[in-house]
Design a protein around this motif. Structure first.
Motif, PDB file in Angstrom:
ATOM      1  N   PRO A  49       0.825  -1.216   0.000  1.00  0.00           N
ATOM      2  CA  PRO A  49       0.000   0.000   0.000  1.00  0.00           C
ATOM      3  C   PRO A  49       0.855   1.259   0.000  1.00  0.00           C
ATOM      4  O   PRO A  49       2.039   1.221   0.349  1.00  0.00           O
ATOM      5  N   GLN A  50       0.241   2.354  -0.392  1.00  0.00           N
ATOM      6  CA  GLN A  50       0.904   3.646  -0.318  1.00  0.00           C
ATOM      7  C   GLN A  50       0.724   4.253   1.071  1.00  0.00           C
ATOM      8  O   GLN A  50       1.556   5.015   1.533  1.00  0.00           O
ATOM      9  N   LEU A  51      -0.403   3.917   1.705  1.00  0.00           N
ATOM     10  CA  LEU A  51      -0.783   4.529   2.978  1.00  0.00           C
ATOM     11  C   LEU A  51      -1.381   3.462   3.885  1.00  0.00           C
ATOM     12  O   LEU A  51      -2.147   2.609   3.423  1.00  0.00           O
ATOM     13  N   VAL A  52      -1.036   3.528   5.183  1.00  0.00           N
ATOM     14  CA  VAL A  52      -1.587   2.601   6.175  1.00  0.00           C
ATOM     15  C   VAL A  52      -2.178   3.407   7.316  1.00  0.00           C
ATOM     16  O   VAL A  52      -1.498   4.266   7.893  1.00  0.00           O
ATOM     17  N   PHE A  53      -3.453   3.135   7.625  1.00  0.00           N
ATOM     18  CA  PHE A  53      -4.080   3.669   8.838  1.00  0.00           C
ATOM     19  C   PHE A  53      -3.865   2.602   9.894  1.00  0.00           C
ATOM     20  O   PHE A  53      -4.290   1.456   9.739  1.00  0.00           O
ATOM     21  N   LEU A  54      -3.173   2.965  10.988  1.00  0.00           N
ATOM     22  CA  LEU A  54      -2.678   1.982  11.947  1.00  0.00           C
ATOM     23  C   LEU A  54      -3.071   2.344  13.374  1.00  0.00           C
ATOM     24  O   LEU A  54      -2.774   3.444  13.851  1.00  0.00           O
ATOM     25  N   ASP A  55      -3.715   1.389  14.045  1.00  0.00           N
ATOM     26  CA  ASP A  55      -4.036   1.550  15.459  1.00  0.00           C
ATOM     27  C   ASP A  55      -2.800   1.196  16.280  1.00  0.00           C
ATOM     28  O   ASP A  55      -1.959   0.408  15.838  1.00  0.00           O
ATOM     29  N   VAL A  56      -2.679   1.757  17.476  1.00  0.00           N
ATOM     30  CA  VAL A  56      -1.552   1.434  18.346  1.00  0.00           C
ATOM     31  C   VAL A  56      -1.775   0.095  19.028  1.00  0.00           C
ATOM     32  O   VAL A  56      -0.912  -0.777  19.003  1.00  0.00           O
ATOM     33  N   GLN A  57      -2.947  -0.095  19.632  1.00  0.00           N
ATOM     34  CA  GLN A  57      -3.236  -1.308  20.387  1.00  0.00           C
ATOM     35  C   GLN A  57      -3.826  -2.376  19.470  1.00  0.00           C
ATOM     36  O   GLN A  57      -4.934  -2.227  18.971  1.00  0.00           O
ATOM     37  N   LEU A  58      -3.057  -3.449  19.259  1.00  0.00           N
ATOM     38  CA  LEU A  58      -3.507  -4.563  18.427  1.00  0.00           C
ATOM     39  C   LEU A  58      -3.276  -5.864  19.190  1.00  0.00           C
ATOM     40  O   LEU A  58      -2.651  -5.868  20.237  1.00  0.00           O
ATOM     41  N   GLU A  59      -3.765  -6.954  18.635  1.00  0.00           N
ATOM     42  CA  GLU A  59      -3.551  -8.262  19.259  1.00  0.00           C
ATOM     43  C   GLU A  59      -2.745  -9.141  18.339  1.00  0.00           C
ATOM     44  O   GLU A  59      -3.061  -9.213  17.151  1.00  0.00           O
ATOM     45  N   PRO A  60      -1.817  -9.882  18.781  1.00  0.00           N
ATOM     46  CA  PRO A  60      -1.036  -9.559  19.975  1.00  0.00           C
ATOM     47  C   PRO A  60       0.016  -8.531  19.609  1.00  0.00           C
ATOM     48  O   PRO A  60       0.575  -8.579  18.530  1.00  0.00           O
ATOM     49  N   GLY A  61       0.264  -7.605  20.454  1.00  0.00           N
ATOM     50  CA  GLY A  61       1.291  -6.597  20.203  1.00  0.00           C
ATOM     51  C   GLY A  61       0.716  -5.229  19.924  1.00  0.00           C
ATOM     52  O   GLY A  61      -0.345  -4.876  20.427  1.00  0.00           O
ATOM     53  N   SER A  62       1.441  -4.461  19.083  1.00  0.00           N
ATOM     54  CA  SER A  62       1.035  -3.086  18.826  1.00  0.00           C
ATOM     55  C   SER A  62       1.338  -2.697  17.384  1.00  0.00           C
ATOM     56  O   SER A  62       2.012  -3.428  16.649  1.00  0.00           O
ATOM     57  N   GLY A  63       0.858  -1.543  17.011  1.00  0.00           N
ATOM     58  CA  GLY A  63       1.146  -0.996  15.691  1.00  0.00           C
ATOM     59  C   GLY A  63       2.637  -0.794  15.477  1.00  0.00           C
ATOM     60  O   GLY A  63       3.131  -0.870  14.345  1.00  0.00           O
ATOM     61  N   PHE A  64       3.367  -0.555  16.555  1.00  0.00           N
ATOM     62  CA  PHE A  64       4.815  -0.372  16.431  1.00  0.00           C
ATOM     63  C   PHE A  64       5.502  -1.679  16.007  1.00  0.00           C
ATOM     64  O   PHE A  64       6.507  -1.658  15.302  1.00  0.00           O
ATOM     65  N   ASP A  65       4.931  -2.813  16.418  1.00  0.00           N
ATOM     66  CA  ASP A  65       5.453  -4.109  15.968  1.00  0.00           C
ATOM     67  C   ASP A  65       5.282  -4.247  14.457  1.00  0.00           C
ATOM     68  O   ASP A  65       6.168  -4.765  13.764  1.00  0.00           O
ATOM     69  N   VAL A  66       4.158  -3.770  13.952  1.00  0.00           N
ATOM     70  CA  VAL A  66       3.915  -3.795  12.505  1.00  0.00           C
ATOM     71  C   VAL A  66       4.990  -2.971  11.793  1.00  0.00           C
ATOM     72  O   VAL A  66       5.590  -3.424  10.807  1.00  0.00           O
ATOM     73  N   LEU A  67       5.255  -1.775  12.295  1.00  0.00           N
ATOM     74  CA  LEU A  67       6.242  -0.900  11.650  1.00  0.00           C
ATOM     75  C   LEU A  67       7.650  -1.484  11.723  1.00  0.00           C
ATOM     76  O   LEU A  67       8.420  -1.363  10.765  1.00  0.00           O
ATOM     77  N   GLN A  68       7.998  -2.117  12.832  1.00  0.00           N
ATOM     78  CA  GLN A  68       9.327  -2.727  12.946  1.00  0.00           C
ATOM     79  C   GLN A  68       9.495  -3.862  11.946  1.00  0.00           C
ATOM     80  O   GLN A  68      10.562  -4.023  11.359  1.00  0.00           O
ATOM     81  N   GLN A  69       8.440  -4.643  11.734  1.00  0.00           N
ATOM     82  CA  GLN A  69       8.522  -5.787  10.830  1.00  0.00           C
ATOM     83  C   GLN A  69       8.401  -5.410   9.350  1.00  0.00           C
ATOM     84  O   GLN A  69       8.641  -6.237   8.483  1.00  0.00           O
ATOM     85  N   THR A  70       8.019  -4.177   9.079  1.00  0.00           N
ATOM     86  CA  THR A  70       7.884  -3.733   7.679  1.00  0.00           C
ATOM     87  C   THR A  70       8.840  -2.572   7.390  1.00  0.00           C
ATOM     88  O   THR A  70       8.666  -1.864   6.396  1.00  0.00           O
TER      89      THR A  70
END
Length: 172
Positions: A49-70
């Motif tokens: 995607p060009q743009l991601v709308f991302l919540d902070v609190q996710l299961e399991p983990g957080s939006g920051f985990d998504v950013l670290q892995q991408t």
């Protein structure tokens, strides 16, 4: 169209965001909605995607985990969350914007407009840099120094018709 993914674990918040985007940001195309860290990471890697709308609190983990892995993948992030205490951390991850729930229509439109300006300026800068480099090549490569047995021969680049590999040498 701006290809977008929403990563949010609340179905109610997803429905509200999709409604706001449809009403006020028709240039946004929601390609997928994900509710977990793993699904979000996979969707970003697959759909690009060009743009991601991302919540902070996710299961399991957080939006920051998504950013670290991408990390390193080319997309912008707009955080959508109920927690204002993560804003500084979000901007350390180079978030484009940080929208607090309930999301204001004006703030959403401003965040999408910021993305459009960023994308437009980035594309224009890339094209300008490419044109600049092309013009420089045209100026600097008019004459080439070619090593030969007796030293170096200087020829104009336009005289080269073909380059052929011959063992450790190149025949022009």
């Amino acid at each position: 169209m701006i290809n977008t993914i929403i990563i949010e674990n609340s179905k109610q918040d997803v429905a509200k965001l999709e409604m706001l985007l449809a009403l006020h940001c028709p240039e946004i195309k929601v390609m997928e909605v994900c509710s977990t860290v793993v699904k979000g990471i996979n969707a970003i890697k697959q759909l690009k995607p060009q743009l991601v709308f991302l919540d902070v609190q996710l299961e399991p983990g957080s939006g920051f985990d998504v950013l670290q892995q991408t990390e390193g993948l080319p997309f912008e992030t707009i955080f959508t969350t109920s927690y204002n205490e993560y804003a500084v951390k979000a901007f350390k991850f180079c978030a484009l914007d940080y929208l607090l729930k309930p999301i204001s229509t004006d703030e959403l439109k401003a965040a999408v407009n910021n993305y459009k300006k960023l994308a437009e300026n980035g594309t224009k800068k890339n094209i300008d840099a490419l044109l600049h480099n092309y013009r420089q090549i045209d100026k600097t490569l008019q004459i080439a120094g070619i090593p030969v047995i007796s030293g170096i021969d200087f020829i104009t680049v336009s005289e080269i018709i073909c380059c052929k590999a011959s063992s450790n040498y190149t025949e022009l």
